[in-house]
Design a protein around this motif. Structure first.
Motif, PDB file in Angstrom:
ATOM      1  N   MET A  40       0.826  -1.211   0.000  1.00  0.00           N
ATOM      2  CA  MET A  40       0.000   0.000   0.000  1.00  0.00           C
ATOM      3  C   MET A  40       0.858   1.257   0.000  1.00  0.00           C
ATOM      4  SD  MET A  40      -3.044  -1.303   2.491  1.00  0.00           S
ATOM      5  CE  MET A  40      -3.808   0.278   2.645  1.00  0.00           C
ATOM      6  N   LYS A  41       1.954   1.222   0.715  1.00  0.00           N
ATOM      7  CA  LYS A  41       2.845   2.376   0.803  1.00  0.00           C
ATOM      8  C   LYS A  41       3.538   2.657  -0.536  1.00  0.00           C
ATOM      9  CE  LYS A  41       6.982   3.723   3.366  1.00  0.00           C
ATOM     10  NZ  LYS A  41       7.912   3.275   4.397  1.00  0.00           N
ATOM     11  N   THR A  42       3.922   1.599  -1.240  1.00  0.00           N
ATOM     12  CA  THR A  42       4.672   1.758  -2.489  1.00  0.00           C
ATOM     13  C   THR A  42       3.799   1.681  -3.736  1.00  0.00           C
ATOM     14  OG1 THR A  42       5.136  -0.612  -2.560  1.00  0.00           O
ATOM     15  CG2 THR A  42       6.774   0.810  -1.481  1.00  0.00           C
ATOM     16  N   ASN A  43       2.492   1.438  -3.557  1.00  0.00           N
ATOM     17  CA  ASN A  43       1.553   1.325  -4.664  1.00  0.00           C
ATOM     18  C   ASN A  43       1.979   0.237  -5.647  1.00  0.00           C
ATOM     19  OD1 ASN A  43      -0.838   1.962  -5.968  1.00  0.00           O
ATOM     20  ND2 ASN A  43       0.146   3.452  -7.301  1.00  0.00           N
ATOM     21  N   GLU A  44       2.310  -0.933  -5.105  1.00  0.00           N
ATOM     22  CA  GLU A  44       2.674  -2.089  -5.912  1.00  0.00           C
ATOM     23  C   GLU A  44       1.644  -3.195  -5.685  1.00  0.00           C
ATOM     24  OE1 GLU A  44       7.419  -1.137  -5.790  1.00  0.00           O
ATOM     25  OE2 GLU A  44       6.631  -2.681  -4.488  1.00  0.00           O
ATOM     26  N   ILE A  45       1.765  -4.266  -6.439  1.00  0.00           N
ATOM     27  CA  ILE A  45       0.809  -5.376  -6.364  1.00  0.00           C
ATOM     28  C   ILE A  45       1.593  -6.684  -6.290  1.00  0.00           C
ATOM     29  CG2 ILE A  45       0.578  -5.569  -8.875  1.00  0.00           C
ATOM     30  CD1 ILE A  45      -2.419  -6.144  -8.329  1.00  0.00           C
ATOM     31  N   ALA A  46       0.995  -7.705  -5.703  1.00  0.00           N
ATOM     32  CA  ALA A  46       1.658  -9.002  -5.584  1.00  0.00           C
ATOM     33  C   ALA A  46       0.756 -10.113  -6.111  1.00  0.00           C
ATOM     34  CB  ALA A  46       2.024  -9.270  -4.129  1.00  0.00           C
ATOM     35  N   PHE A  47       1.390 -11.080  -6.744  1.00  0.00           N
ATOM     36  CA  PHE A  47       0.713 -12.264  -7.256  1.00  0.00           C
ATOM     37  C   PHE A  47       1.311 -13.487  -6.569  1.00  0.00           C
ATOM     38  CE2 PHE A  47       0.664  -9.152 -10.705  1.00  0.00           C
ATOM     39  CZ  PHE A  47      -0.682  -9.127 -11.040  1.00  0.00           C
ATOM     40  N   LYS A  48       0.471 -14.418  -6.158  1.00  0.00           N
ATOM     41  CA  LYS A  48       0.956 -15.616  -5.481  1.00  0.00           C
ATOM     42  C   LYS A  48       1.804 -16.439  -6.446  1.00  0.00           C
ATOM     43  CE  LYS A  48      -0.581 -19.075  -2.273  1.00  0.00           C
ATOM     44  NZ  LYS A  48      -1.718 -19.630  -1.564  1.00  0.00           N
ATOM     45  N   TYR A  49       3.005 -16.768  -6.022  1.00  0.00           N
ATOM     46  CA  TYR A  49       3.984 -17.451  -6.869  1.00  0.00           C
ATOM     47  C   TYR A  49       3.437 -18.756  -7.431  1.00  0.00           C
ATOM     48  CZ  TYR A  49       8.703 -18.809  -8.325  1.00  0.00           C
ATOM     49  OH  TYR A  49       9.813 -19.146  -9.060  1.00  0.00           O
ATOM     50  N   SER A  50       2.864 -19.574  -6.580  1.00  0.00           N
ATOM     51  CA  SER A  50       2.404 -20.897  -7.025  1.00  0.00           C
ATOM     52  C   SER A  50       1.249 -20.810  -8.015  1.00  0.00           C
ATOM     53  CB  SER A  50       2.000 -21.750  -5.821  1.00  0.00           C
ATOM     54  OG  SER A  50       0.936 -21.144  -5.116  1.00  0.00           O
ATOM     55  N   SER A  51       0.463 -19.767  -7.952  1.00  0.00           N
ATOM     56  CA  SER A  51      -0.686 -19.623  -8.850  1.00  0.00           C
ATOM     57  C   SER A  51      -0.349 -18.901 -10.149  1.00  0.00           C
ATOM     58  CB  SER A  51      -1.808 -18.852  -8.150  1.00  0.00           C
ATOM     59  OG  SER A  51      -2.237 -19.535  -7.010  1.00  0.00           O
ATOM     60  N   TYR A  52       0.580 -17.951 -10.101  1.00  0.00           N
ATOM     61  CA  TYR A  52       0.841 -17.085 -11.260  1.00  0.00           C
ATOM     62  C   TYR A  52       2.216 -17.261 -11.893  1.00  0.00           C
ATOM     63  CZ  TYR A  52      -3.447 -14.662 -10.136  1.00  0.00           C
ATOM     64  OH  TYR A  52      -4.762 -14.360  -9.905  1.00  0.00           O
ATOM     65  N   GLU A  53       2.976 -18.231 -11.438  1.00  0.00           N
ATOM     66  CA  GLU A  53       4.316 -18.450 -11.975  1.00  0.00           C
ATOM     67  C   GLU A  53       4.292 -18.628 -13.494  1.00  0.00           C
ATOM     68  OE1 GLU A  53       7.948 -21.670 -11.546  1.00  0.00           O
ATOM     69  OE2 GLU A  53       6.004 -22.116 -10.658  1.00  0.00           O
ATOM     70  N   LYS A  54       3.282 -19.320 -13.998  1.00  0.00           N
ATOM     71  CA  LYS A  54       3.204 -19.594 -15.437  1.00  0.00           C
ATOM     72  C   LYS A  54       3.101 -18.328 -16.272  1.00  0.00           C
ATOM     73  CE  LYS A  54      -1.743 -20.296 -15.159  1.00  0.00           C
ATOM     74  NZ  LYS A  54      -2.838 -21.246 -15.226  1.00  0.00           N
ATOM     75  N   TRP A  55       2.521 -17.260 -15.719  1.00  0.00           N
ATOM     76  CA  TRP A  55       2.375 -16.014 -16.475  1.00  0.00           C
ATOM     77  C   TRP A  55       3.695 -15.262 -16.591  1.00  0.00           C
ATOM     78  CZ3 TRP A  55      -1.838 -16.094 -19.105  1.00  0.00           C
ATOM     79  CH2 TRP A  55      -2.980 -16.678 -18.589  1.00  0.00           C
ATOM     80  N   PHE A  56       4.634 -15.544 -15.689  1.00  0.00           N
ATOM     81  CA  PHE A  56       5.893 -14.805 -15.664  1.00  0.00           C
ATOM     82  C   PHE A  56       7.069 -15.582 -16.247  1.00  0.00           C
ATOM     83  CE2 PHE A  56       3.321 -12.832 -12.402  1.00  0.00           C
ATOM     84  CZ  PHE A  56       3.558 -11.495 -12.614  1.00  0.00           C
ATOM     85  N   LYS A  57       7.030 -16.914 -16.179  1.00  0.00           N
ATOM     86  CA  LYS A  57       8.212 -17.700 -16.535  1.00  0.00           C
ATOM     87  C   LYS A  57       8.608 -17.567 -17.999  1.00  0.00           C
ATOM     88  CE  LYS A  57       5.873 -22.103 -17.274  1.00  0.00           C
ATOM     89  NZ  LYS A  57       5.781 -23.480 -16.823  1.00  0.00           N
ATOM     90  N   ASN A  58       7.688 -17.227 -18.884  1.00  0.00           N
ATOM     91  CA  ASN A  58       8.042 -17.044 -20.294  1.00  0.00           C
ATOM     92  C   ASN A  58       8.650 -15.673 -20.573  1.00  0.00           C
ATOM     93  OD1 ASN A  58       7.094 -19.590 -20.965  1.00  0.00           O
ATOM     94  ND2 ASN A  58       5.027 -18.852 -21.367  1.00  0.00           N
ATOM     95  N   ARG A  59       8.451 -14.719 -19.672  1.00  0.00           N
ATOM     96  CA  ARG A  59       8.944 -13.354 -19.892  1.00  0.00           C
ATOM     97  C   ARG A  59      10.177 -13.008 -19.084  1.00  0.00           C
ATOM     98  NH1 ARG A  59       5.564  -9.585 -17.916  1.00  0.00           N
ATOM     99  NH2 ARG A  59       4.360 -11.062 -16.709  1.00  0.00           N
ATOM    100  N   CYS A  60      10.387 -13.695 -17.960  1.00  0.00           N
ATOM    101  CA  CYS A  60      11.533 -13.360 -17.120  1.00  0.00           C
ATOM    102  C   CYS A  60      11.988 -14.593 -16.343  1.00  0.00           C
ATOM    103  CB  CYS A  60      11.191 -12.227 -16.161  1.00  0.00           C
ATOM    104  SG  CYS A  60       9.935 -12.656 -14.963  1.00  0.00           S
TER     105      CYS A  60
END
Length: 72
Positions: A40-60
């Motif tokens: 909330m302080k930094t205005n960032e967002i978090a995604f649960k690793y086990s649920s969203y890993e597939k969305w990130f592994k192809n890009r980074c």
């Protein structure tokens, strides 16, 4: 027990397919409040690793991202 979350910069759509990861958060027992205050302080967002890993592994490489520990 430690839980992993992918912390990203907030974009307009809050979409994990386009979110830019900053670091991987390791949440220890009772650390969710600390992480939520940080997000909330930094205005960032978090995604649960086990649920969203597939969305990130192809890009980074998630293992190459810095890690940050959140405790009570």
């Amino acid at each position: 027990m430690t839980e992993l979350w992918i912390v990203c910069r907030r974009n307009d759509r809050l979409d994990p397919r386009t979110a830019e990861p900053i670091f991987v958060a390791e949440i220890g027992d009772g650390g969710f409040d600390a992480m939520n205050r940080y997000l909330m302080k930094t205005n960032e967002i978090a995604f649960k690793y086990s649920s969203y890993e597939k969305w990130f592994k192809n890009r980074c490489t998630l293992d190459a991202l810095p890690r940050r520990l959140f405790l009570k």
